[in-house]
Design a protein around this motif. Sequence first.
Motif, short mmCIF file in Angstrom:
data_model
loop_
_atom_site.label_atom_id
_atom_site.label_comp_id
_atom_site.label_asym_id
_atom_site.label_seq_id
_atom_site.Cartn_x
_atom_site.Cartn_y
_atom_site.Cartn_z
N ILE A 126 0.84 -1.20 0.00
CA ILE A 126 0.00 0.00 0.00
C ILE A 126 0.87 1.25 0.00
CG2 ILE A 126 -1.64 1.35 1.38
CD1 ILE A 126 -2.86 -1.38 2.25
N LYS A 150 2.53 1.81 -3.45
CA LYS A 150 1.57 2.29 -4.45
C LYS A 150 1.23 3.75 -4.18
CE LYS A 150 -1.12 0.78 -7.61
NZ LYS A 150 -0.65 0.70 -9.01
N TYR A 151 1.00 4.08 -2.91
CA TYR A 151 0.67 5.47 -2.53
C TYR A 151 1.83 6.40 -2.88
CZ TYR A 151 -0.98 9.31 0.45
OH TYR A 151 -1.40 10.53 0.92
N VAL A 195 -5.77 8.39 -5.90
CA VAL A 195 -5.55 7.34 -4.90
C VAL A 195 -6.79 6.45 -4.80
CG1 VAL A 195 -5.24 6.90 -2.43
CG2 VAL A 195 -3.79 8.58 -3.60
N ARG A 203 -6.84 4.28 -7.99
CA ARG A 203 -5.75 3.35 -8.28
C ARG A 203 -5.32 2.47 -7.12
NH1 ARG A 203 -1.40 6.99 -10.91
NH2 ARG A 203 -0.13 5.18 -10.43
N LEU A 204 -5.55 2.87 -5.88
CA LEU A 204 -5.11 2.03 -4.76
C LEU A 204 -5.82 0.67 -4.76
CD1 LEU A 204 -2.96 2.17 -2.61
CD2 LEU A 204 -4.67 3.09 -1.05
#
Length: 141
Positions: A14, A17-18, A103, A106-107
């Motif tokens: 996470i 990705k963030y 976010v 896409r998260l």
Amino acid sequence: MDYGDKLFWLSVVIQRKYAQICAEFDLTPAQATLLCAVRDEPRRMADLAASLGMTKNALSQLVDRTARRELVGREGSDQDRRVVMLGATPAGKVLAEAVYAEVAERLPEIARNLDADDRRDFERVVTAVVDTSDLSSPASN
């Protein structure tokens, strides 16, 4: 790997990705989180520090760096002169909304390899964890 290890690696996935998303907006993850926290309305600095799990000094340094980019600004509270409020500037609000939307879109890709039932279960569990956490934003004064 035990449960704790899996949670550790989930947090890494996470965070990575963030961080990728934030970098696309030329923001650090901390700056993006700060902007998103004040995108809708000004917040008390003390409340922000508590919500973000930061010391007041660390938050102040983050605010200074973000304010130099003219994305946030400090202001006094109408109710209490001792209280410092932090709000997004117009440019900061636009950027925060864009980051937040990206976010949110896409998260969830981190669960792309799960089948539909597992994705629904994952969403349900994540929602339950967040809803029962102490991450809710304190009311602004």
